[in-house]
Enzyme design. Structure first.
Site, PDB file in Angstrom:
ATOM      1  N   THR A 101      -5.978   7.323   7.006  1.00  0.00           N
ATOM      2  CA  THR A 101      -6.487   7.376   5.631  1.00  0.00           C
ATOM      3  C   THR A 101      -6.453   6.000   4.968  1.00  0.00           C
ATOM      4  O   THR A 101      -6.656   5.879   3.765  1.00  0.00           O
ATOM      5  CB  THR A 101      -5.676   8.367   4.777  1.00  0.00           C
ATOM      6  OG1 THR A 101      -4.323   7.913   4.700  1.00  0.00           O
ATOM      7  CG2 THR A 101      -5.710   9.766   5.378  1.00  0.00           C
ATOM      8  N   THR A 102      -6.164   4.970   5.759  1.00  0.00           N
ATOM      9  CA  THR A 102      -6.214   3.588   5.281  1.00  0.00           C
ATOM     10  C   THR A 102      -7.044   2.782   6.286  1.00  0.00           C
ATOM     11  O   THR A 102      -7.163   3.200   7.448  1.00  0.00           O
ATOM     12  CB  THR A 102      -4.796   2.968   5.219  1.00  0.00           C
ATOM     13  OG1 THR A 102      -4.158   3.115   6.499  1.00  0.00           O
ATOM     14  CG2 THR A 102      -3.943   3.645   4.156  1.00  0.00           C
ATOM     15  N   HIS A 116       0.818  -1.207   0.000  1.00  0.00           N
ATOM     16  CA  HIS A 116       0.000   0.000   0.000  1.00  0.00           C
ATOM     17  C   HIS A 116       0.855   1.262   0.000  1.00  0.00           C
ATOM     18  O   HIS A 116       0.380   2.346  -0.288  1.00  0.00           O
ATOM     19  CB  HIS A 116      -0.922   0.034   1.215  1.00  0.00           C
ATOM     20  CG  HIS A 116      -1.761  -1.185   1.375  1.00  0.00           C
ATOM     21  ND1 HIS A 116      -2.729  -1.541   0.454  1.00  0.00           N
ATOM     22  CD2 HIS A 116      -1.774  -2.154   2.303  1.00  0.00           C
ATOM     23  CE1 HIS A 116      -3.305  -2.663   0.830  1.00  0.00           C
ATOM     24  NE2 HIS A 116      -2.738  -3.067   1.950  1.00  0.00           N
ATOM     25  N   HIS A 176       2.577   8.849   0.448  1.00  0.00           N
ATOM     26  CA  HIS A 176       1.496   8.718  -0.536  1.00  0.00           C
ATOM     27  C   HIS A 176       1.924   9.492  -1.770  1.00  0.00           C
ATOM     28  O   HIS A 176       2.384  10.633  -1.672  1.00  0.00           O
ATOM     29  CB  HIS A 176       0.202   9.309   0.020  1.00  0.00           C
ATOM     30  CG  HIS A 176      -0.252   8.628   1.282  1.00  0.00           C
ATOM     31  ND1 HIS A 176      -1.129   7.568   1.280  1.00  0.00           N
ATOM     32  CD2 HIS A 176       0.072   8.837   2.577  1.00  0.00           C
ATOM     33  CE1 HIS A 176      -1.334   7.162   2.525  1.00  0.00           C
ATOM     34  NE2 HIS A 176      -0.619   7.919   3.331  1.00  0.00           N
TER      35      HIS A 176
HETATM   36 ZN   LIG Z   1      -0.601   7.901   5.346  1.00  0.00          ZN
END
Ligand SMILES: [Zn+2]
Ligand SMILES: *[C@@H]1O[C@H](CO)[C@@H](O)[C@H](O)[C@H]1NC(C)=O
Length: 300
Positions: free
Chosen positions: A216-217, A85, A115
């Site tokens: 945010t995951t 991820h 990210h």
């Molecule tokens: Zn993050």
């Protein structure tokens, strides 16, 4: 195959998920692919992240300075993993402590990940890279536990703007990328070759956005005090493109790993200016902040 290695980083760090049941749409292949539903609080939470941060609509506040302890220490035993991820760094010394500002207690660095394409936007602008320095409130024994509490986690977010000069700190992370890029090395940590100081990833902290949000995951736990710096760091597109080559599946590259913007839902977003002098001006701005929070409570 590589699952024996999962135990090390992923059981300690909640954010390093071994579950491949969630992911991001590949926007390089289809720009219109809808963002997937991740389930649970990710879909029905009221204080989710990321959000668009706008200078005009935010409350203005003046806080005591943030205090960084030992962020200039060069980390000797850093490890890095492709968790499918993101790229995540872990194994920080235990004494990297963030306090002050609007924080009620001491927070220690747990892990750093990035990210590509920023998650937060500032004045509707999306930057090419966002680095998350994830901190755990010291009063909780581990990050899994911390994620259960409002004040459990603080993430210091640094956005990067495009430059034609390579970023040295990002460069030293990229040096170890080749060893973990491919799918057969996923979840197998390697040592970070260069000794990195967390300081090198942080520009000036004089002004920042402060708001209450979430991871945010998945699990999207609503446990995060966000500190998003308004000052950005330079990075070249070539450097960002190297992150986009990491694989999350056989011959599948992770071209983007940012979550779509979430509803602000009347949350107070404060644009903080650090107080410089010792003078304890119980400032008018802070009053505004308190009033702002109050009036929002009334709205509910
Ligand atoms: Zn993050
Ligand atoms: C976190 O701490 C709690 C309480 O001490 C413990 O029960 C739990 O197993 C720990 N979790 C991890 C992943 O270490």
């Amino acid at each position: 195959m590589s699952h024996s290695a999962l135990g090390t980083p992923c059981s300690i760090l909640a954010l390093c998920s071994a579950d491949h049941g969630w992911g991001y749409p590949d926007l390089d292949i289809n720009q219109d692919e809808p963002f997937p539903k991740w389930g649970g609080i990710c879909d029905n939470g009221r204080r989710q992240s990321p959000i668009n941060l706008h200078v005009k609509g935010s409350l203005k506040g003046e806080f005591d300075a943030l205090k960084f302890e030992n962020y200039d220490e060069h980390q000797k035993s850093l490890q890095m993993v492709n968790n499918g991820h993101s790229i995540q760094l872990f194994g920080f010394a235990h004494d990297l402590t963030l306090s002050g500002g609007g924080l009620g207690s001491d927070y220690v660095v747990e892990q750093i990940h990035m990210h590509w394409w920023s998650e937060h936007t500032i004045n509707d602008i999306r930057y090419p890279l966002e680095v998350h320095i994830v901190h755990r409130n010291k009063i909780y024994p581990n990050i899994t536990m911390a994620a259960n509490f409002d004040d459990g986690i603080t993430v210091l977010a640094v956005l990067y703007h495009v430059s034609n000069t390579p970023n040295e700190a990002i460069g030293s992370i990229i040096k170890s990328l080749d060893a973990i890029k491919t799918y057969d090395h996923m979840n197998v940590p390697v040592n970070v070759e260069d000794s990195l100081a967390v300081d090198d990833l942080v520009p000036s902290v004089n002004t920042y956005f402060n708001y209450a949000g979430s991871l945010t995951t998945p699990t999207c736990a609503e446990a995060v005090t966000w500190i998003v710096l308004t000052d950005t760091h330079p990075v070249t597109l070539d450097q960002v493109n190297q992150f986009k080559e990491i694989e999350y599946n056989k011959d599948k590259q992770l071209h983007n790993n940012y979550r779509e913007l979430q509803a602000e839902n009347n949350r107070a977003v404060v644009l903080v200016q650090q107080r410089s002098g010792a003078a304890g001006l119980m400032s008018f701005s802070l009053m505004l902040l308190l009033l702002g929070v109050f009036s929002q409570k009334v709205l509910f």
